[in-house]
Scaffold this active site. Structure first.
Site, PDB file in Angstrom:
ATOM      1  N   ILE A  15       0.731  -1.127  -0.013  1.00  0.00           N
ATOM      2  CA  ILE A  15       0.136   0.121  -0.142  1.00  0.00           C
ATOM      3  C   ILE A  15       0.809   1.510   0.028  1.00  0.00           C
ATOM      4  CG2 ILE A  15      -0.420   0.297   2.450  1.00  0.00           C
ATOM      5  CD1 ILE A  15      -3.034   0.757  -0.010  1.00  0.00           C
ATOM      6  N   LYS A  17       3.528   1.744   2.447  1.00  0.00           N
ATOM      7  CA  LYS A  17       4.382   2.075   3.705  1.00  0.00           C
ATOM      8  C   LYS A  17       5.803   2.624   3.549  1.00  0.00           C
ATOM      9  CE  LYS A  17       3.819  -2.082   5.551  1.00  0.00           C
ATOM     10  NZ  LYS A  17       3.322  -2.588   4.502  1.00  0.00           N
ATOM     11  N   LYS A  39      13.088  -1.004  10.164  1.00  0.00           N
ATOM     12  CA  LYS A  39      12.014  -2.140   9.653  1.00  0.00           C
ATOM     13  C   LYS A  39      12.005  -3.043  10.850  1.00  0.00           C
ATOM     14  CE  LYS A  39       9.599  -4.013   6.336  1.00  0.00           C
ATOM     15  NZ  LYS A  39       8.141  -3.524   5.810  1.00  0.00           N
ATOM     16  N   THR A  43      10.642  -9.535   5.195  1.00  0.00           N
ATOM     17  CA  THR A  43      11.037 -10.715   4.284  1.00  0.00           C
ATOM     18  C   THR A  43      11.250 -10.483   2.951  1.00  0.00           C
ATOM     19  OG1 THR A  43       8.567 -10.867   3.913  1.00  0.00           O
ATOM     20  CG2 THR A  43       9.305 -11.747   6.236  1.00  0.00           C
ATOM     21  N   ALA A 118       5.339  -5.183   8.608  1.00  0.00           N
ATOM     22  CA  ALA A 118       5.426  -5.871   7.327  1.00  0.00           C
ATOM     23  C   ALA A 118       4.041  -6.089   7.054  1.00  0.00           C
ATOM     24  CB  ALA A 118       6.303  -7.455   7.455  1.00  0.00           C
TER      25      ALA A 118
END
Length: 216
Positions: A15, A17, A39, A43, A118
């Site tokens: 989206i 971030k 962060k 992943t 995440a």
């Protein structure tokens, strides 16, 4: 010094971030705020956090020492999935204590820490712990990233309801115009509806209009 943490989440994955986190960090740095980004879990990468690297590109700065020593990227997994699945596939444990200690070190060194999550709020960090509950345990306010894609009104309001149900403060909402629907009517109406809703129900929350950045 004890820095303020703001957790950056979104209404869904992909989206915006990362773009919003880097953009806001740059805005604050230009205003004289001593800010760094972290962060929470990354992943789909090996060696370094792709999101942290993009933050630095958008901020227009080089790597921090805290990037080089891994403090801003304390948990990396190769498989591009939710953290609980990536960790399981690699037969590793997501060490929440290591993450918390890394955030604490950043708070000792910087006035503001933007921690990017995440995926969305309900993404599982482990088999037992959702991202939103990790945030609630720490009392962090949330910056929620949304956009004008079709369905964003529903996803935004559900996310706001989830935050309220857990007593999590809403720092603000960031409108990522880069991810708007190709239908300008939908995008414009979505922005107007969401902004009006936020003003009515969260009068103290910030509203950020994030421009379309050239990331080429």
């Amino acid at each position: 010094m004890s820095g303020q943490v703001i957790f950056v989440s979104g209404i869904d994955t992909e989206i915006g971030k990362t773009v919003v986190t880097g953009w806001l960090a740059r805005q604050w740095a230009e205003q004289g705020v001593d800010v760094i980004t972290q962060k929470l879990v990354q992943t789909g990468c090996v060696g370094a956090s792709d999101d942290i690297l993009l933050h630095r590109r958008i901020m227009g700065c080089g790597l921090f020492e805290e990037d080089r020593d891994g403090t801003t990227m304390p948990a990396l997994f190769a498989y591009p999935a939710s953290p609980h699945l990536s960790a399981r596939l690699e037969q590793r444990t997501l060490d929440l204590d290591v993450i918390a200690q890394a955030t604490a070190r950043l708070c000792e060194r910087f006035g503001s820490v933007l921690v990017e999550g995440a995926g969305g709020l309900m993404v599982p960090l482990t088999e037992q712990l959702l991202t939103i509950d990790y945030v609630a345990e720490r009392g962090w306010p949330v910056l929620l990233v949304t956009s004008g894609r079709l369905g964003s009104i529903n996803h935004t309001l559900l996310s706001l309801e989830a935050l309220a149900a857990r007593g999590i403060a809403l720092h603000g909402v960031a409108w990522n115009s880069r991810d708007d629907s190709n239908d300008d009517v939908i995008a414009t109406d979505s922005r107007d509806f969401i902004r009006t809703h936020v003003r009515r129900h969260y009068p103290d929350a910030q509203w950020y209009d994030v421009p379309r950045l050239d990331l080429a």
